[in-house]
Design a protein around this motif. Structure first.
Motif, PDB file in Angstrom:
ATOM      1  N   ILE A 398      -8.345  -3.899  -0.141  1.00 28.50           N
ATOM      2  CA  ILE A 398      -8.766  -2.504   0.043  1.00 28.50           C
ATOM      3  C   ILE A 398      -8.166  -1.678  -0.781  1.00 28.50           C
ATOM      4  N   ALA A 399      -7.127  -1.846  -1.293  1.00 23.95           N
ATOM      5  CA  ALA A 399      -6.206  -1.179  -2.465  1.00 23.95           C
ATOM      6  C   ALA A 399      -5.317  -2.192  -3.043  1.00 23.95           C
ATOM      7  N   ARG A 400      -4.658  -1.386  -4.259  1.00 28.30           N
ATOM      8  CA  ARG A 400      -3.483  -2.215  -5.039  1.00 28.30           C
ATOM      9  C   ARG A 400      -2.439  -1.324  -4.731  1.00 28.30           C
ATOM     10  N   VAL A 401      -1.293  -1.670  -4.673  1.00 30.70           N
ATOM     11  CA  VAL A 401       0.157  -1.259  -4.699  1.00 30.70           C
ATOM     12  C   VAL A 401       0.750  -1.324  -6.042  1.00 30.70           C
ATOM     13  N   HIS A 402       0.994  -0.376  -6.719  1.00 34.15           N
ATOM     14  CA  HIS A 402       1.921  -0.352  -8.029  1.00 34.15           C
ATOM     15  C   HIS A 402       3.485  -0.101  -7.766  1.00 34.15           C
ATOM     16  N   ALA A 403       4.237  -0.858  -7.994  1.00 34.94           N
ATOM     17  CA  ALA A 403       5.588  -0.637  -7.305  1.00 34.94           C
ATOM     18  C   ALA A 403       6.658  -1.052  -8.240  1.00 34.94           C
ATOM     19  N   ALA A 404       7.658  -0.364  -8.223  1.00 29.73           N
ATOM     20  CA  ALA A 404       8.962  -0.701  -9.054  1.00 29.73           C
ATOM     21  C   ALA A 404      10.039  -2.092  -8.565  1.00 29.73           C
ATOM     22  N   GLU A 406      10.348  -4.941  -5.072  1.00 29.26           N
ATOM     23  CA  GLU A 406       9.614  -5.699  -4.166  1.00 29.26           C
ATOM     24  C   GLU A 406       9.770  -5.043  -2.697  1.00 29.26           C
ATOM     25  N   THR A 407      10.803  -4.365  -2.369  1.00 29.79           N
ATOM     26  CA  THR A 407      11.123  -3.716  -1.063  1.00 29.79           C
ATOM     27  C   THR A 407      10.022  -2.662  -0.964  1.00 29.79           C
ATOM     28  N   GLN A 408      10.113  -1.714  -1.922  1.00 37.33           N
ATOM     29  CA  GLN A 408       8.831  -0.712  -1.952  1.00 37.33           C
ATOM     30  C   GLN A 408       7.635  -1.053  -1.759  1.00 37.33           C
ATOM     31  N   ALA A 409       7.312  -2.463  -2.687  1.00 42.76           N
ATOM     32  CA  ALA A 409       5.747  -2.930  -2.538  1.00 42.76           C
ATOM     33  C   ALA A 409       5.679  -3.316  -1.045  1.00 42.76           C
ATOM     34  N   GLU A 410       6.468  -3.950  -0.324  1.00 44.63           N
ATOM     35  CA  GLU A 410       6.288  -4.548   0.834  1.00 44.63           C
ATOM     36  C   GLU A 410       6.136  -3.222   1.773  1.00 44.63           C
ATOM     37  N   ALA A 411       6.847  -2.286   1.746  1.00 38.46           N
ATOM     38  CA  ALA A 411       6.771  -1.052   2.705  1.00 38.46           C
ATOM     39  C   ALA A 411       5.364  -0.375   2.335  1.00 38.46           C
ATOM     40  N   ALA A 412       5.027  -0.200   1.112  1.00 40.74           N
ATOM     41  CA  ALA A 412       3.718   0.297   0.855  1.00 40.74           C
ATOM     42  C   ALA A 412       2.615  -0.504   1.222  1.00 40.74           C
ATOM     43  N   LEU A 413       2.443  -1.809   1.266  1.00 43.69           N
ATOM     44  CA  LEU A 413       1.606  -2.728   1.685  1.00 43.69           C
ATOM     45  C   LEU A 413       1.203  -2.345   3.426  1.00 43.69           C
ATOM     46  N   ALA A 414       2.279  -2.219   3.970  1.00 43.82           N
ATOM     47  CA  ALA A 414       2.182  -1.997   5.292  1.00 43.82           C
ATOM     48  C   ALA A 414       1.684  -0.496   5.660  1.00 43.82           C
ATOM     49  N   SER A 415       2.093   0.367   4.905  1.00 43.86           N
ATOM     50  CA  SER A 415       1.572   1.771   5.087  1.00 43.86           C
ATOM     51  C   SER A 415       0.101   1.966   4.678  1.00 43.86           C
ATOM     52  N   VAL A 416      -0.344   1.303   3.831  1.00 42.33           N
ATOM     53  CA  VAL A 416      -1.636   1.698   3.232  1.00 42.33           C
ATOM     54  C   VAL A 416      -2.546   0.997   4.179  1.00 42.33           C
ATOM     55  N   ALA A 417      -2.229  -0.211   4.606  1.00 41.77           N
ATOM     56  CA  ALA A 417      -2.907  -1.053   5.625  1.00 41.77           C
ATOM     57  C   ALA A 417      -3.102  -0.150   7.055  1.00 41.77           C
ATOM     58  N   ALA A 418      -2.251   0.142   7.304  1.00 40.11           N
ATOM     59  CA  ALA A 418      -2.213   1.134   8.602  1.00 40.11           C
ATOM     60  C   ALA A 418      -2.807   2.424   8.522  1.00 40.11           C
ATOM     61  N   ALA A 419      -3.148   2.882   7.213  1.00 36.93           N
ATOM     62  CA  ALA A 419      -3.954   4.163   7.050  1.00 36.93           C
ATOM     63  C   ALA A 419      -5.246   3.813   7.096  1.00 36.93           C
ATOM     64  N   TYR A 420      -5.817   2.852   7.014  1.00 35.83           N
ATOM     65  CA  TYR A 420      -7.352   2.444   7.098  1.00 35.83           C
ATOM     66  C   TYR A 420      -7.776   1.900   8.473  1.00 35.83           C
ATOM     67  N   ARG A 421      -8.805   2.232   8.921  1.00 38.14           N
ATOM     68  CA  ARG A 421      -9.303   2.083  10.254  1.00 38.14           C
ATOM     69  C   ARG A 421     -10.735   1.363   9.954  1.00 38.14           C
ATOM     70  N   ILE A 422     -10.725  -0.024  10.236  1.00 37.97           N
ATOM     71  CA  ILE A 422     -11.706  -0.663  10.152  1.00 37.97           C
ATOM     72  C   ILE A 422     -12.516  -1.230  11.406  1.00 37.97           C
ATOM     73  N   ALA A 423     -13.685  -0.963  11.515  1.00 35.77           N
ATOM     74  CA  ALA A 423     -14.350  -1.284  12.832  1.00 35.77           C
ATOM     75  C   ALA A 423     -15.894  -1.916  12.391  1.00 35.77           C
TER      76      ALA A 423
END
Length: 438
Positions: A398-404, A406-423
């Motif tokens: 549902i999105a791609r994360v571009h990160a510098a 790995e720790t930032q990438a993992e945090a962004a993956l969780a944040s972006v997934a939580a930002a989406y509501r799928i029903a």
């Protein structure tokens, strides 16, 4: 004789209406340094608590404008017009809008800003282009606006300098949200840019500073009333920021998105709708078209023909960027070392997106600032953002994360997934242009 600063503060504190001469004297004290930060903070808080009439806000706007230089475009044979946005996520409209309007005969000296809070900044985006100078010599700015028709640059220190001092104090005294102070801050710099007309893009929704539509509508109405009262022909569009406007959020990623938009390689539907609507409003305000529908047709023709892309390329080269940037944008723009897909946590339809959370994810990746002095990483961000109404299956990106890192990438993956509501079910897509004001 001008009243003492403390008497001006006292009068506003007690709910009185300030005379234009008292406001002008207070702003002059800001400019000269005669008024200290304590008095500035007290004045800002008095305005925050008691408000200002339209006449007071006009007087404050004009006094702030007159605290520095006012650009003069009287020698141009094109009408001078600009746009201001209250900020959003994936809002790279300016990058396409300035060359679009220039290609239709307008002159667009677009004085832009940097990212603020969870929203991106046009100057930060353009500085992802190697060599692009956001602070050119005045002669370069004049030449580009005269020949190319547009230049997107930073404000000089001599445009409404008193507002810079007032804003710095507002930022640390919890008075940023005051509508009269917001309005005078925005409009003083636009008036100092020497415009003939202005169009405002006032955002509402989860990614906007004014999330509630009623608040955004009130801000838009106040901006339009005060700007016209100050002699600047102004109108506004109220637009939705309840999801990212483009499918990308992040500096280099949004520039790449803009180049694809202008070239026709890819155009996000909501982004196209808002960009053409703003272009149409600007062309009408500048007297280059009679009605929005006609103006939007003009803008679309400039887009499809490639003339807008040519103006963008000339602007980039004229401000120090590569002459072949639009042909080789991917080679010039910085790329993040880590790219990770965000999998959909379940199957269904995207029914809502927390746009503010997406903006904060970009900031956490290093693509924005938490303090004014922070540096930013132009390569990081998000792209391929799924829009509201899209059907997805579990595990589908549902999105791609571009990160510098790995720790930032993992945090962004969780944040972006939580930002989406799928029903389950479907959802109607709302027009991103809510209303025209003024």
């Amino acid at each position: 004789m001008a009243p003492l600063p403390q008497e001006t503060i006292r009068h506003k504190r007690d709910g009185g209406e300030l005379a234009p001469a008292a406001i002008a004297a207070f702003v002059e004290g800001l400019s000269t340094g005669r008024i200290g930060e304590g008095q500035i903070g007290a004045f800002a808080m008095a305005v925050f608590l008691k408000g200002m009439t339209r006449a007071e806000t006009v007087a404050l706007t004009l006094a702030l404008r007159d605290s520095g230089d006012v650009l003069d475009w009287s020698g141009l044979d094109r009408p001078v017009v600009d746009k201001h946005s209250t900020g959003g996520i994936g809002d790279n409209v300016s990058l396409m809008l300035a060359p679009l309007v220039a290609a239709c005969g307008g002159a667009v000296p677009m004085i832009s800003g940097r990212g603020l809070g969870h929203t991106g900044g046009t100057l930060d985006k353009l500085e992802a282009i190697p060599g692009y100078d956001v602070s050119p010599d005045p002669g370069v700015l004049t030449r580009l606006v005269s020949t190319v028709g547009c230049a997107i640059v930073a404000p000089t220190g001599r445009l409404a300098p008193a507002d810079g001092r007032l804003y710095a104090v507002r930022d640390v005294t919890a008075t940023v949200e005051s509508v009269p102070l917001i309005v005078s801050s925005i409009l003083s710099k636009k008036l100092a840019a020497g415009l003939g007309a202005l169009v405002l893009d006032v955002k509402t929704g989860s990614g906007a500073f004014m999330a509630r539509e009623a608040d955004a509508r009130a801000l838009a109405a106040s901006l339009v009333e005060v700007a016209n009262g100050a002699g600047l022909r102004t109108s506004a569009l109220l637009t939705r920021m309840d999801e990212a406007l483009a499918s990308a959020a992040g500096n280099a990623l949004e520039v790449a998105n803009a180049v694809r938009f202008l070239s026709g390689a890819h155009r996000d539907a909501r982004l196209e709708r808002v960009t053409l609507a703003l272009a149409g409003q600007m062309l009408v305000s500048a007297g280059l078209a009679q009605a929005p529908a006609q103006a939007e047709r003009m803008a679309r023709e400039a887009l499809v023909s490639g003339r807008a892309l040519e103006r963008f390329s000339a602007m980039v080269a004229g401000l120090g960027g590569p002459a072949d940037f639009v042909e080789r944008a991917d080679a010039y723009l910085p790329a993040a070392p880590l790219v990770r897909d965000v999998p959909a946590p379940r199957s269904g339809t995207v029914v809502a997106v927390d746009a503010r959370a997406l903006g904060l994810a970009v900031v956490a990746l290093g693509g924005g600032r938490t303090r004014p002095q922070d540096g930013i990483d132009p390569a990081v961000g998000l792209d391929r953002l799924a829009e509201i109404g899209r059907e997805v299956t579990r595990g589908e990106p549902i999105a791609r994360v571009h990160a510098a890192r790995e720790t930032q990438a993992e945090a962004a993956l969780a944040s972006v997934a939580a930002a989406y509501r799928i029903a389950e079910g479907t959802v109607a897509r709302a027009d991103p242009v809510v209303d025209r004001i003024g």
